[in-house]
Design a protein around this motif. Structure first.
Motif, PDB file in Angstrom:
ATOM      1  N   LYS A  16      -3.515  -4.992 -27.576  1.00  0.00           N
ATOM      2  CA  LYS A  16      -2.993  -3.940 -28.670  1.00  0.00           C
ATOM      3  C   LYS A  16      -3.216  -4.314 -29.966  1.00  0.00           C
ATOM      4  N   PRO A  17      -3.085  -3.232 -31.182  1.00  0.00           N
ATOM      5  CA  PRO A  17      -3.348  -3.458 -32.553  1.00  0.00           C
ATOM      6  C   PRO A  17      -2.683  -4.865 -32.633  1.00  0.00           C
ATOM      7  N   GLN A  18      -3.506  -5.591 -33.716  1.00  0.00           N
ATOM      8  CA  GLN A  18      -2.931  -6.945 -34.205  1.00  0.00           C
ATOM      9  C   GLN A  18      -1.315  -6.879 -34.751  1.00  0.00           C
ATOM     10  N   TRP A  19      -1.449  -5.663 -35.634  1.00  0.00           N
ATOM     11  CA  TRP A  19      -0.149  -5.371 -36.389  1.00  0.00           C
ATOM     12  C   TRP A  19       1.290  -5.379 -35.463  1.00  0.00           C
ATOM     13  N   VAL A  20       1.077  -4.904 -34.285  1.00  0.00           N
ATOM     14  CA  VAL A  20       1.994  -4.813 -33.265  1.00  0.00           C
ATOM     15  C   VAL A  20       2.519  -6.407 -33.065  1.00  0.00           C
ATOM     16  N   ALA A  21       1.461  -7.046 -32.595  1.00  0.00           N
ATOM     17  CA  ALA A  21       1.899  -8.688 -32.366  1.00  0.00           C
ATOM     18  C   ALA A  21       2.514  -9.167 -33.190  1.00  0.00           C
ATOM     19  N   ASN A  22       1.819  -8.835 -34.592  1.00  0.00           N
ATOM     20  CA  ASN A  22       2.419  -9.644 -35.812  1.00  0.00           C
ATOM     21  C   ASN A  22       4.070  -9.243 -35.980  1.00  0.00           C
ATOM     22  N   VAL A  23       4.270  -8.018 -35.862  1.00  0.00           N
ATOM     23  CA  VAL A  23       5.696  -7.343 -36.189  1.00  0.00           C
ATOM     24  C   VAL A  23       6.788  -8.137 -35.186  1.00  0.00           C
ATOM     25  N   LEU A  24       6.275  -8.054 -34.158  1.00  0.00           N
ATOM     26  CA  LEU A  24       7.138  -8.682 -32.971  1.00  0.00           C
ATOM     27  C   LEU A  24       7.239 -10.316 -33.287  1.00  0.00           C
ATOM     28  N   GLN A  25       6.235 -10.880 -33.510  1.00  0.00           N
ATOM     29  CA  GLN A  25       6.297 -12.348 -33.620  1.00  0.00           C
ATOM     30  C   GLN A  25       7.179 -12.618 -34.669  1.00  0.00           C
ATOM     31  N   TRP A  26       7.123 -11.823 -35.905  1.00  0.00           N
ATOM     32  CA  TRP A  26       7.693 -12.136 -37.011  1.00  0.00           C
ATOM     33  C   TRP A  26       9.281 -12.009 -36.997  1.00  0.00           C
ATOM     34  N   ASN A  27       9.714 -11.174 -36.006  1.00  0.00           N
ATOM     35  CA  ASN A  27      11.234 -10.806 -35.919  1.00  0.00           C
ATOM     36  C   ASN A  27      11.843 -11.970 -35.813  1.00  0.00           C
ATOM     37  N   PRO A  28      13.108 -12.180 -36.278  1.00  0.00           N
ATOM     38  CA  PRO A  28      13.561 -13.438 -36.488  1.00  0.00           C
ATOM     39  C   PRO A  28      14.145 -14.074 -35.222  1.00  0.00           C
ATOM     40  N   ALA A  29      14.523 -13.293 -34.251  1.00  0.00           N
ATOM     41  CA  ALA A  29      14.859 -13.717 -32.654  1.00  0.00           C
ATOM     42  C   ALA A  29      13.647 -14.525 -32.107  1.00  0.00           C
ATOM     43  N   ALA A  30      12.510 -13.727 -32.493  1.00  0.00           N
ATOM     44  CA  ALA A  30      11.162 -14.601 -31.802  1.00  0.00           C
ATOM     45  C   ALA A  30      10.818 -15.792 -32.530  1.00  0.00           C
ATOM     46  N   ILE A  31      10.935 -15.836 -33.773  1.00  0.00           N
ATOM     47  CA  ILE A  31      10.894 -16.926 -34.820  1.00  0.00           C
ATOM     48  C   ILE A  31      11.610 -18.275 -34.176  1.00  0.00           C
ATOM     49  N   TYR A  32      12.773 -18.059 -34.236  1.00  0.00           N
ATOM     50  CA  TYR A  32      13.733 -19.160 -33.747  1.00  0.00           C
ATOM     51  C   TYR A  32      13.355 -19.623 -32.108  1.00  0.00           C
ATOM     52  N   MET A  33      12.990 -18.358 -31.567  1.00  0.00           N
ATOM     53  CA  MET A  33      12.811 -19.199 -30.025  1.00  0.00           C
ATOM     54  C   MET A  33      11.378 -19.911 -30.272  1.00  0.00           C
ATOM     55  N   ASP A  34      10.439 -19.339 -30.680  1.00  0.00           N
ATOM     56  CA  ASP A  34       8.930 -20.025 -30.880  1.00  0.00           C
ATOM     57  C   ASP A  34       9.371 -21.710 -31.373  1.00  0.00           C
ATOM     58  N   LEU A  35      10.125 -21.731 -32.409  1.00  0.00           N
ATOM     59  CA  LEU A  35      10.313 -22.812 -32.992  1.00  0.00           C
ATOM     60  C   LEU A  35      10.802 -23.843 -32.205  1.00  0.00           C
ATOM     61  N   MET A  36      11.693 -23.332 -31.445  1.00  0.00           N
ATOM     62  CA  MET A  36      12.520 -24.356 -30.479  1.00  0.00           C
ATOM     63  C   MET A  36      11.529 -24.901 -29.202  1.00  0.00           C
ATOM     64  N   ARG A  37      10.794 -23.653 -28.667  1.00  0.00           N
ATOM     65  CA  ARG A  37       9.754 -24.109 -27.601  1.00  0.00           C
ATOM     66  C   ARG A  37       8.715 -24.943 -28.449  1.00  0.00           C
ATOM     67  N   MET A  81      20.959  -5.011 -28.245  1.00  0.00           N
ATOM     68  CA  MET A  81      20.667  -6.412 -28.112  1.00  0.00           C
ATOM     69  C   MET A  81      19.805  -6.425 -26.961  1.00  0.00           C
ATOM     70  N   ARG A  82      19.628  -5.568 -25.804  1.00  0.00           N
ATOM     71  CA  ARG A  82      18.995  -5.785 -24.814  1.00  0.00           C
ATOM     72  C   ARG A  82      17.440  -5.267 -25.121  1.00  0.00           C
ATOM     73  N   THR A  83      17.323  -4.118 -26.043  1.00  0.00           N
ATOM     74  CA  THR A  83      16.219  -3.808 -26.593  1.00  0.00           C
ATOM     75  C   THR A  83      15.548  -4.902 -27.429  1.00  0.00           C
ATOM     76  N   TRP A  84      16.415  -5.482 -28.298  1.00  0.00           N
ATOM     77  CA  TRP A  84      15.882  -6.703 -29.192  1.00  0.00           C
ATOM     78  C   TRP A  84      15.389  -7.719 -28.328  1.00  0.00           C
ATOM     79  N   MET A  85      16.015  -8.203 -27.299  1.00  0.00           N
ATOM     80  CA  MET A  85      15.691  -9.099 -26.456  1.00  0.00           C
ATOM     81  C   MET A  85      14.183  -8.856 -25.681  1.00  0.00           C
TER      82      MET A  85
END
Length: 298
Positions: free
Chosen positions: A232-253, A212-216
């Motif tokens: 960094k390569p765009q695909w790296v940012a895409n993968v991190l942004q599309w992970n579900p934890a990031a998705i729900y945080m960004d929507l709440m923000r 969980m700490r790594t995921w955070m």
């Protein structure tokens, strides 16, 4: 004079069970029947989650205040380390970064706590599992519901932080409801999956804090993923942004912070959020249901 032969003589155990309508104790019912049983236990699920929430901090002098104090203290530590020392707030003013960080901590803690409580849902309640007959999915669902109630009880503090830094309630705050619904479905699916895994491998509870700490750290709790990974390569940012934890945080923000606009969200963000919720809610439920007969049997 010998007794007449029994009409059941020569029948196997399975044939005898079928003849007299007997079923294996704790046998897994079909999915539809299992859902019906869960719905019938809805009052137990709600009462159990409330009892767990009340008992969680019963030994602490501050009691339920720790529901709010814990994520706030975490946010303060992350701000000092990442915001001040490591300059993770790059691209954001303090008035944006602090509510950005606090929102991320509160939302990620919701998922983290659901997973951690799910891991122990079966293995930590073996006495209840072995003593009573009920759909075992009631336990991880009730723990996910407990974490939702804990988040809701601390939302007033989150609102106060956001308002204190200049973002006032408007129509976008209505988006909080669908975001929490989708995240709760996702968290419940995760809790069900890890409840089954934790029932088979109790040591998983010792490993999960590191996972969980790594995921955070990979989900942009403390930093903006597009800004921080701009070189960094765009695909790296895409993968991190599309992970579900990031998705729900960004929507709440996006819902809470005026200066956090749609340009900070990945493409098709609502479809992705709904897809993660559906995939894990259904997949986690089926994965847990398939092992229903084995829970609590050693």
């Amino acid at each position: 004079m010998s007794a007449p032969p029994s009409p059941d003589e020569g029948l196997t155990a399975a044939q005898l069970a079928a003849k007299y309508g007997l079923a294996v104790s704790g046998a897994r019912p079909p999915v539809r029947e299992y859902v019906r049983q869960l719905w019938g236990r809805r009052h137990f699920i709600l009462a159990f989650s409330r009892a767990k929430l009340t008992a969680q901090y019963s030994q602490a002098k501050l009691g339920q205040l720790w529901q709010v104090a814990t994520p706030l203290l975490n946010a303060f530590v992350y701000f000092m380390i990442f915001g001040v020392l490591l300059n993770a707030s790059r691209g954001m003013s303090k008035d944006v970064y602090i509510p950005f960080l606090v929102t991320g901590v509160f939302v990620f803690t919701f998922t983290q706590s659901s997973v951690m409580s799910g891991v122990r849902a079966i293995s930590g309640n073996l006495g209840l599992v072995r003593a009573l007959h009920f759909p075992r999915a009631s336990l991880p669902i009730s723990f996910a519901l407990q974490q939702l109630q804990q988040l809701l009880s601390s939302m007033l503090v989150l609102f106060a932080v956001v308002i204190g830094f200049g973002s006032y309630p408007d129509a976008s705050w209505l988006l909080i409801v669908p975001v929490l619904v989708l995240q709760f479905c996702f968290n419940t699916g995760l809790a069900l999956m890890f409840a089954r895994a934790g029932a088979k491998t109790p040591d998983l509870a010792q490993l999960m804090p590191f996972v969980m700490r790594t995921w955070m750290y990979a989900s942009g709790v403390m930093f903006s993923i597009p800004v921080f990974l701009a070189d960094k390569p765009q695909w790296v940012a895409n993968v991190l942004q599309w992970n579900p934890a990031a998705i729900y945080m960004d929507l709440m923000r996006f819902a809470l912070i005026d200066q956090y606009g749609a340009e900070n969200l990945p493409e098709h963000v609502w479809a992705v959020a709904g897809g993660w919720a559906l995939l894990f809610a259904v997949g986690g439920f089926l994965y847990f249901w398939k092992a229903e007969e084995r829970y609590g049997r050693g």
